[in-house]
Design a protein around this motif. Structure first.
Motif, PDB file in Angstrom:
ATOM      1  N   ALA A  21     -74.510  57.175 -17.733  1.00 29.29           N
ATOM      2  CA  ALA A  21     -74.065  58.455 -18.287  1.00 29.29           C
ATOM      3  C   ALA A  21     -74.468  59.612 -17.374  1.00 29.29           C
ATOM      4  CB  ALA A  21     -74.656  58.651 -19.684  1.00 29.29           C
ATOM      5  N   GLY A  22     -75.692  59.550 -16.860  1.00 27.41           N
ATOM      6  CA  GLY A  22     -76.153  60.596 -15.957  1.00 27.41           C
ATOM      7  C   GLY A  22     -75.353  60.648 -14.664  1.00 27.41           C
ATOM      8  N   THR A  23     -75.040  59.475 -14.115  1.00 29.56           N
ATOM      9  CA  THR A  23     -74.255  59.424 -12.877  1.00 29.56           C
ATOM     10  C   THR A  23     -72.860  59.988 -13.090  1.00 29.56           C
ATOM     11  OG1 THR A  23     -75.468  57.487 -12.084  1.00 29.56           O
ATOM     12  CG2 THR A  23     -73.312  57.889 -11.108  1.00 29.56           C
ATOM     13  N   LEU A  24     -72.218  59.599 -14.179  1.00 34.39           N
ATOM     14  CA  LEU A  24     -70.870  60.093 -14.458  1.00 34.39           C
ATOM     15  C   LEU A  24     -70.867  61.609 -14.668  1.00 34.39           C
ATOM     16  CD1 LEU A  24     -69.616  57.231 -16.787  1.00 34.39           C
ATOM     17  CD2 LEU A  24     -68.744  57.777 -14.509  1.00 34.39           C
ATOM     18  N   GLU A  25     -71.865  62.094 -15.394  1.00 35.87           N
ATOM     19  CA  GLU A  25     -71.980  63.544 -15.607  1.00 35.87           C
ATOM     20  C   GLU A  25     -72.144  64.281 -14.279  1.00 35.87           C
ATOM     21  OE1 GLU A  25     -71.756  65.602 -18.057  1.00 35.87           O
ATOM     22  OE2 GLU A  25     -71.972  64.506 -19.919  1.00 35.87           O
ATOM     23  N   SER A  26     -72.970  63.713 -13.400  1.00 37.41           N
ATOM     24  CA  SER A  26     -73.219  64.371 -12.109  1.00 37.41           C
ATOM     25  C   SER A  26     -71.975  64.397 -11.229  1.00 37.41           C
ATOM     26  CB  SER A  26     -74.354  63.649 -11.368  1.00 37.41           C
ATOM     27  OG  SER A  26     -73.943  62.372 -10.907  1.00 37.41           O
ATOM     28  N   ARG A  27     -71.013  63.518 -11.539  1.00 33.96           N
ATOM     29  CA  ARG A  27     -69.765  63.473 -10.781  1.00 33.96           C
ATOM     30  C   ARG A  27     -68.636  64.218 -11.490  1.00 33.96           C
ATOM     31  NH1 ARG A  27     -69.427  59.026  -6.853  1.00 33.96           N
ATOM     32  NH2 ARG A  27     -71.551  58.305  -6.468  1.00 33.96           N
ATOM     33  N   GLY A  28     -69.017  64.995 -12.486  1.00 32.61           N
ATOM     34  CA  GLY A  28     -68.038  65.862 -13.128  1.00 32.61           C
ATOM     35  C   GLY A  28     -67.257  65.250 -14.270  1.00 32.61           C
ATOM     36  N   GLN A  29     -67.657  64.077 -14.724  1.00 40.53           N
ATOM     37  CA  GLN A  29     -66.961  63.438 -15.833  1.00 40.53           C
ATOM     38  C   GLN A  29     -67.581  63.879 -17.156  1.00 40.53           C
ATOM     39  OE1 GLN A  29     -64.291  61.595 -15.547  1.00 40.53           O
ATOM     40  NE2 GLN A  29     -64.284  61.225 -13.338  1.00 40.53           N
ATOM     41  N   ARG A  30     -66.741  64.240 -18.114  1.00 38.56           N
ATOM     42  CA  ARG A  30     -67.238  64.565 -19.449  1.00 38.56           C
ATOM     43  C   ARG A  30     -67.656  63.258 -20.122  1.00 38.56           C
ATOM     44  NH1 ARG A  30     -62.891  67.482 -22.730  1.00 38.56           N
ATOM     45  NH2 ARG A  30     -64.631  68.252 -23.995  1.00 38.56           N
ATOM     46  N   THR A  31     -68.936  63.125 -20.377  1.00 39.56           N
ATOM     47  CA  THR A  31     -69.488  61.849 -20.828  1.00 39.56           C
ATOM     48  C   THR A  31     -70.293  62.034 -22.109  1.00 39.56           C
ATOM     49  OG1 THR A  31     -69.669  61.187 -18.511  1.00 39.56           O
ATOM     50  CG2 THR A  31     -70.849  59.847 -20.102  1.00 39.56           C
ATOM     51  N   PHE A  32     -70.147  61.079 -23.019  1.00 37.53           N
ATOM     52  CA  PHE A  32     -70.910  61.121 -24.268  1.00 37.53           C
ATOM     53  C   PHE A  32     -71.622  59.783 -24.430  1.00 37.53           C
ATOM     54  CE2 PHE A  32     -71.467  60.628 -28.858  1.00 37.53           C
ATOM     55  CZ  PHE A  32     -72.090  61.833 -29.169  1.00 37.53           C
ATOM     56  N   LEU A  33     -72.954  59.837 -24.513  1.00 38.45           N
ATOM     57  CA  LEU A  33     -73.776  58.633 -24.667  1.00 38.45           C
ATOM     58  C   LEU A  33     -74.189  58.482 -26.122  1.00 38.45           C
ATOM     59  CD1 LEU A  33     -75.472  56.282 -23.425  1.00 38.45           C
ATOM     60  CD2 LEU A  33     -77.305  57.968 -23.080  1.00 38.45           C
ATOM     61  N   THR A  34     -74.005  57.282 -26.665  1.00 35.96           N
ATOM     62  CA  THR A  34     -74.348  57.045 -28.055  1.00 35.96           C
ATOM     63  C   THR A  34     -74.825  55.604 -28.231  1.00 35.96           C
ATOM     64  OG1 THR A  34     -73.527  57.281 -30.335  1.00 35.96           O
ATOM     65  CG2 THR A  34     -71.970  56.426 -28.690  1.00 35.96           C
ATOM     66  N   ARG A  35     -75.051  55.197 -29.489  1.00 37.14           N
ATOM     67  CA  ARG A  35     -75.579  53.852 -29.717  1.00 37.14           C
ATOM     68  C   ARG A  35     -75.083  53.299 -31.047  1.00 37.14           C
ATOM     69  NH1 ARG A  35     -81.977  54.564 -31.419  1.00 37.14           N
ATOM     70  NH2 ARG A  35     -81.663  55.729 -33.355  1.00 37.14           N
ATOM     71  N   GLU A  36     -75.190  51.977 -31.159  1.00 37.33           N
ATOM     72  CA  GLU A  36     -74.851  51.264 -32.374  1.00 37.33           C
ATOM     73  C   GLU A  36     -75.939  50.245 -32.686  1.00 37.33           C
ATOM     74  OE1 GLU A  36     -72.140  48.738 -33.594  1.00 37.33           O
ATOM     75  OE2 GLU A  36     -70.729  50.144 -34.403  1.00 37.33           O
ATOM     76  N   PRO A  37     -76.308  50.036 -33.960  1.00 33.05           N
ATOM     77  CA  PRO A  37     -75.901  50.864 -35.083  1.00 33.05           C
ATOM     78  C   PRO A  37     -76.527  52.248 -34.967  1.00 33.05           C
ATOM     79  CG  PRO A  37     -77.654  49.384 -35.772  1.00 33.05           C
ATOM     80  CD  PRO A  37     -77.285  48.985 -34.367  1.00 33.05           C
ATOM     81  N   GLY A  38     -75.862  53.218 -35.508  1.00 34.59           N
ATOM     82  CA  GLY A  38     -76.345  54.596 -35.431  1.00 34.59           C
ATOM     83  C   GLY A  38     -75.266  55.505 -34.906  1.00 34.59           C
ATOM     84  N   GLY A  39     -75.682  56.555 -34.226  1.00 34.74           N
ATOM     85  CA  GLY A  39     -74.739  57.471 -33.611  1.00 34.74           C
ATOM     86  C   GLY A  39     -74.220  58.561 -34.520  1.00 34.74           C
ATOM     87  N   ALA A  40     -74.209  58.316 -35.817  1.00 33.58           N
ATOM     88  CA  ALA A  40     -73.815  59.311 -36.821  1.00 33.58           C
ATOM     89  C   ALA A  40     -74.906  59.328 -37.888  1.00 33.58           C
ATOM     90  CB  ALA A  40     -72.460  58.953 -37.439  1.00 33.58           C
ATOM     91  N   THR A  41     -75.017  60.410 -38.635  1.00 30.77           N
ATOM     92  CA  THR A  41     -76.133  60.562 -39.579  1.00 30.77           C
ATOM     93  C   THR A  41     -76.201  59.414 -40.579  1.00 30.77           C
ATOM     94  OG1 THR A  41     -76.030  62.965 -39.392  1.00 30.77           O
ATOM     95  CG2 THR A  41     -77.161  62.074 -41.307  1.00 30.77           C
ATOM     96  N   ILE A  42     -75.095  59.088 -41.211  1.00 27.32           N
ATOM     97  CA  ILE A  42     -75.088  57.991 -42.183  1.00 27.32           C
ATOM     98  C   ILE A  42     -75.405  56.669 -41.493  1.00 27.32           C
ATOM     99  CG2 ILE A  42     -73.592  56.657 -43.726  1.00 27.32           C
ATOM    100  CD1 ILE A  42     -72.168  59.309 -44.386  1.00 27.32           C
ATOM    101  N   SER A  43     -74.829  56.466 -40.323  1.00 28.09           N
ATOM    102  CA  SER A  43     -75.052  55.218 -39.578  1.00 28.09           C
ATOM    103  C   SER A  43     -76.503  55.075 -39.153  1.00 28.09           C
ATOM    104  CB  SER A  43     -74.123  55.173 -38.363  1.00 28.09           C
ATOM    105  OG  SER A  43     -72.778  55.332 -38.760  1.00 28.09           O
TER     106      SER A  43
END
Length: 210
Positions: A21-43
């Protein structure tokens, strides 16, 4: 673009997802890092129940259905909106974990789990899945050294061997989507191996959006 990381406990996928995610961001890509299970409040609330060692009496189907409930919320609230907004979404685990852990690990019906995955994912399938592979002994040793042990870490070596073998089957069944990465090297060498697999996809994405 949707990229997922998979692997047994302690394989290093979380570290590698963060690095990518850090590498992609540094190359100008809009990147979103998340996880499963989780990532949302209920999750995330469901995750706490699933991984709590105090939940040791949880039935396998209860476990599977909780994962799917967390996933349904996560996909609708987090993944689909980010993909629609043009982000590269990187997720630490996704639906394949259910097949590996609850299917191959727990012995639940793979056909039923695939149906439940389809309901929860609503067509949101990864473009690339990176399987960071280490031995069960190596992975669990890393986990125990880190001191962050959850309910699944305590399931026993035989369970985790079944999970690892399940991942191998899944990767061989879909070699277009899956890339198996040797996770036994140092962090930098694993990172380089992963980047080599991601570069062609990013190049095609960049060309398509020009």
């Amino acid at each position: 673009m949707f990229i997922t990381f998979e692997g047994v406990e302690g394989c290093g996928k979380t570290t590698q997802a963060q690095l990518l995610a850090g590498t992609l961001e540094s190359r100008g890509q809009r990147t979103f890092l998340t996880r499963e299970p989780g990532g949302a409040t209920i999750s995330e609330r469901i995750r706490a129940v699933l991984l709590d060692p105090a939940s040791e009496s949880m039935e396998p189907w209860t476990e599977a259905l909780l994962y799917e409930a967390a996933r349904a919320q996560f996909v609708a609230e987090v993944v689909k909106p980010r993909l629609a907004a043009g982000y590269i979404v990187i997720c630490d685990r996704y639906a394949d974990s259910t097949l590996a852990y609850q299917g191959y690990g727990r012995g639940l019906s793979l056909d039923t789990l695939r149906t439940l995955n389809e309901i929860a994912m609503t067509g949101t399938v990864p473009d690339l899945t990176l399987l960071v592979d280490v031995s069960v002994q190596n992975g669990l040793a890393r986990r125990h050294r880190g001191g962050d042990v959850n309910r699944l870490d305590l399931a026993g070596d035989a369970f985790h061997e079944r999970v690892r073998n399940g991942y191998d089957v899944l990767a061989r069944e879909d070699p277009i989507r899956w890339r198996k990465i040797d996770g036994t090297g140092d962090i930098a060498s694993v990172e380089a191996a992963i980047w080599a697999q991601v570069v062609p996809l990013v190049a095609r994405l960049s060309a398509a959006t020009r």
